[in-house]
Scaffold this active site. Structure first.
Site, mmCIF file in Angstrom:
data_model
loop_
_atom_site.group_PDB
_atom_site.id
_atom_site.type_symbol
_atom_site.label_atom_id
_atom_site.label_comp_id
_atom_site.label_asym_id
_atom_site.label_seq_id
_atom_site.Cartn_x
_atom_site.Cartn_y
_atom_site.Cartn_z
ATOM 1 C CG HIS A 152 -2.042 -0.943 1.123
ATOM 2 N ND1 HIS A 152 -2.023 -2.171 1.719
ATOM 3 C CD2 HIS A 152 -3.204 -0.856 0.463
ATOM 4 C CE1 HIS A 152 -3.146 -2.803 1.440
ATOM 5 N NE2 HIS A 152 -3.883 -2.030 0.685
ATOM 6 N NE ARG A 154 -8.944 -4.595 -9.893
ATOM 7 C CZ ARG A 154 -7.944 -4.060 -10.593
ATOM 8 N NH1 ARG A 154 -7.784 -2.763 -10.647
ATOM 9 N NH2 ARG A 154 -7.100 -4.852 -11.240
ATOM 10 N NE ARG A 210 -13.467 -7.431 -11.241
ATOM 11 C CZ ARG A 210 -12.162 -7.538 -10.960
ATOM 12 N NH1 ARG A 210 -11.340 -8.029 -11.872
ATOM 13 N NH2 ARG A 210 -11.700 -7.147 -9.805
ATOM 14 C CD GLU A 223 -10.022 -12.589 -13.976
ATOM 15 O OE1 GLU A 223 -9.110 -11.832 -13.620
ATOM 16 O OE2 GLU A 223 -11.158 -12.529 -13.484
ATOM 17 C CG ASN A 269 -3.419 -7.805 -12.826
ATOM 18 O OD1 ASN A 269 -2.587 -7.448 -13.650
ATOM 19 N ND2 ASN A 269 -4.248 -6.973 -12.252
ATOM 20 C CG ASP A 270 -6.443 -13.150 -11.278
ATOM 21 O OD1 ASP A 270 -5.691 -13.533 -10.365
ATOM 22 O OD2 ASP A 270 -7.396 -12.387 -11.088
ATOM 23 N NE ARG A 290 -3.191 -10.504 -8.501
ATOM 24 C CZ ARG A 290 -4.305 -9.990 -8.984
ATOM 25 N NH1 ARG A 290 -5.166 -10.745 -9.636
ATOM 26 N NH2 ARG A 290 -4.579 -8.724 -8.862
ATOM 27 C CB CYS A 331 -9.128 -4.430 -17.551
ATOM 28 S SG CYS A 331 -9.685 -6.056 -17.051
HETATM 29 C C1 PEP Z 1 -6.701 -9.132 -13.598
HETATM 30 O O1 PEP Z 1 -6.681 -10.230 -13.045
HETATM 31 O O2 PEP Z 1 -5.908 -8.798 -14.492
HETATM 32 C C2 PEP Z 1 -7.683 -8.117 -13.174
HETATM 33 C C3 PEP Z 1 -7.833 -6.988 -13.841
HETATM 34 O O3 PEP Z 1 -8.408 -8.389 -12.061
HETATM 35 P P1 PEP Z 1 -7.866 -8.201 -10.559
HETATM 36 O O4 PEP Z 1 -6.497 -7.605 -10.620
HETATM 37 O O5 PEP Z 1 -8.867 -7.343 -9.877
HETATM 38 O O6 PEP Z 1 -7.883 -9.617 -10.071
HETATM 39 MG MG MG Z 2 -8.393 -10.806 -11.857
#
Ligand code: PEP
Ligand code: MG
Length: 588
Positions: A195, A302, A338, A438, A461-462, A472, A509
């Site tokens: 953070h 989100r 989402r 994802e 990200n996922d 992650r 995204c």
């Molecule tokens: C992702 O997984 O790329 C994503 C945008 O969702 P989050 O980071 O909220 O899991």
């Molecule tokens: Mg995700």
């Protein structure tokens, strides 16, 4: 003599200044026994420390800069709530009275017993709460011990114009330090996704974290340079180096000013391809920074942040108000909401009953959790549909891994639409429905999803986490988290191709879309819809304007055919360095 220490980049940019060593010595908490008549005044001293801690945090909350991710404000709220919690207020008081301990010691003993409870928990979300307890306790201890930590009421503390070095800093400390005019900060602990690091970026403070053991090499007043992008701290730089970095500072400032000017310009490549450049937001307030950066809509809202730090989920009305306010504020630009993505590192409202998941990232998360809690999910679907009467709302479903789940969602949506019609509540019957890609399974079968959805959005990200089997949030394997891994790139390419063939738009995204280092690669792969954090938007727009999409497509095709590691690295670099019209050269 100049020397360099390597750390991790938390905030980009250059800071040149004299070093201020915070934490000159650790907090030494000692135990002593009070005489009976002293007990009540000790309780009073403890209460005053709690009051001071509260006013410090309230002052920090007032000074959070606009555009700061909503989770930071939520984080401060959590700290303020802890200051009201009997575990940190009443319990130490009882220890002072019963054991006649001094306040610092009573607080320390109480902190240790709370830490032992947290230690038993497997849930990573609850483990981060343990860090919160430590931050709050540390703040109270510093007040009790009158420690020389920067304080909001310190006035002219002599910190202005310095680079602060500390073992660790809380997000609240970062805000306080910035108010006092520091140029940047360096910490021994912490990671780039903490953070505090997120906040450093919002505050535009050059910052480095994770410089383990650096303290023994540094002296108060040393001249230092933070090179945020390279993750390097230069100590005692010679005058030529200082001049070089002063030049870099001027360049960065020039590019920042130039970037602000393009906020209202359309996102377009140098060869005239129009790009949809939207923003990722977390709370309704984030809409302001999205609009300031000139976002052409919200590509990812989100919603889970509405559900955090509370005991019960928000009801339909509360959600409807939040979603409708975003839809209205974006004035007809698309707003992609989402559905709830909780579980794993995002935790849940309160510790769930029963057995903790042995592997939360692979457990009951996102759409799986929503389908397990249909009453809660129905409330959210109703709220999103009702918000669609106020703007161009689109609904996005996270973590879809198979068609069966999709069918369940569509069936629930049909049911919710009927109920709204019966109640004569307005909504957009043509509200577009999209799926996040994802999970590798959905990327491999992207064609099946593309045929059934109005749009797709790649969550890198996922997708990277699940493709490469890397948690992650686990520091130990973070080094393997590679967006350029051929498996990841093939899955992205396959998804984009499936979208093109079905005539269905595919956005991205995940953080990869907001990292200018990958903008050209993604363009070359055929991505035309980017959704990025608001503070990354202008930089990505600038790189897009300086890119020739057609030429990049040919270069990326070559990269995708190449397997040798060195050759791939060279091609990836060539993609970023491909010549561009001079007037629109990307930022350094
Ligand atoms: C992702 O997984 O790329 C994503 C945008 O969702 P989050 O980071 O909220 O899991
Ligand atoms: Mg995700």
């Amino acid at each position: 003599m100049t020397f360099a220490l390597q750390g991790l980049c938390a905030g980009k940019g250059i800071a040149i200044g004299r070093l201020y060593l915070a934490d000159k010595g650790q907090l030494e908490v000692t135990e002593y026994t009070l005489n009976a008549p002293e007990v009540e005044s000790e309780v009073e001293r403890f209460r005053q420390a709690l009051d001071t801690a509260r006013s410090e945090l309230l002052s920090v909350r007032q000074h959070i800069p606009p555009g700061t991710p909503a989770e930071i404000a939520a984080f401060l709220e959590a700290h303020l709530l802890m200051l009201e919690d009997s575990a940190l207020t009443r319990a130490p008081e009882e220890l002072i009275r019963e054991r006649r301990w001094n306040a610092e010691w009573a607080l320390k003993v109480q902190r240790d017993s709370l830490a032992a409870v947290f230690e038993e928990m497997d849930d990573p979300y609850l483990r981060t709460r343990r860090d919160d307890v430590d931050h709050v306790v540390g703040r109270i201890q510093r007040i009790l011990l009158r420690h020389d930590r920067p304080r909001p009421d310190a006035g002219d503390s002599g910190l202005a114009g310095t680079v602060v070095f500390a073992r660790d800093l809380t997000p609240a400390d970062a805000v306080l330090l910035q108010q006092q005019g520091i140029l940047g900060f360096v910490t021994e602990l912490g990671g780039p996704t903490s953070h505090t690091a997120i906040l450093a970026r919002s505050l535009r403070l050059p910052a480095l974290v994770g410089l383990h053991q650096a303290r023994s090499y540094l002296r108060e007043n040393d001249l230092v340079v933070i090179d945020g992008r390279a993750g390097v701290l230069l100590v005692d730089p010679d005058p030529r180096l200082v001049r070089f970095y002063q030049g870099r500072q001027r360049d960065i400032q020039r590019h920042r000013t130039a970037r602000q000017k393009i906020a209202s310009a359309p996102a377009r490549t140098a060869d005239g391809q129009d790009i949809s450049l939207r923003a990722n937001i977390e709370l309704p307030e984030d809409v302001q920074s999205a609009r300031r950066a000139g976002a052409a809509g919200v590509g990812l809202y989100r919603t889970e942040y509405l559900f955090m730090n509370r005991q019960t989920p928000p009801g339909e009305e509360e959600q409807y108000e939040a979603y409708a306010s975003v839809a209205r504020a974006m004035r007809g630009a698309p707003v992609t909401i989402r559905t709830l993505d909780m579980g794993a590192d995002k935790g849940f409202l309160s510790p769930r009953e029963g057995r903790p998941s042995p592997n939360p990232a692979l457990g009951l998360r996102a759409i799986r959790l929503c389908l397990r809690e249909p009453a809660m999910f129905r409330d959210q679907l109703r709220a999103i549909l009702r918000a669609s009467a106020h703007g161009a709302v689109r609904l996005l479903v996270p973590m879809i891994s198979g068609l069966q789940e999709l069918q369940q969602v569509l069936a629930l949506l049909a049911e919710v639409r009927l109920s709204l019609e019966r109640e004569s509540l307005p909504f957009d019957p043509a509200m577009p429905i999209g799926a996040m890609i994802e999970v590798p399974a959905s990327a491999v079968c992207a064609d099946l999803f593309a045929r059934r959805m109005d749009f797709l959005s790649i969550g890198t990200n996922d997708l990277i986490q699940y493709t490469l089997a890397i948690d992650r949030v686990d520091d130990e394997v973070n080094y393997l988290y590679d967006p350029l891994n051929p498996a990841v790139l093939r899955l992205i390419q396959q998804t984009l191709r499936a979208g093109r063939r079905a005539g269905v738009p595919v956005a991205m995204c995940g953080e990869m879309a907001g990292n200018p280092r990958y903008t050209r690669l993604l363009l070359g792969l055929g991505l035309r819809e980017f959704s990025v954090p608001p503070n990354a938007l202008l930089e990505v727009k600038q790189v897009l304007a300086a890119s020739d999409a057609q030429r990049l497509a040919a270069m990326v095709r070559r990269l995708m055919r190449t397997s040798a590691l060195e050759a791939r690295a060279e091609l990836a670099e060539a993609i970023n360095n491909a010549s561009v019209p001079q007037s629109t050269a990307p930022a350094p």
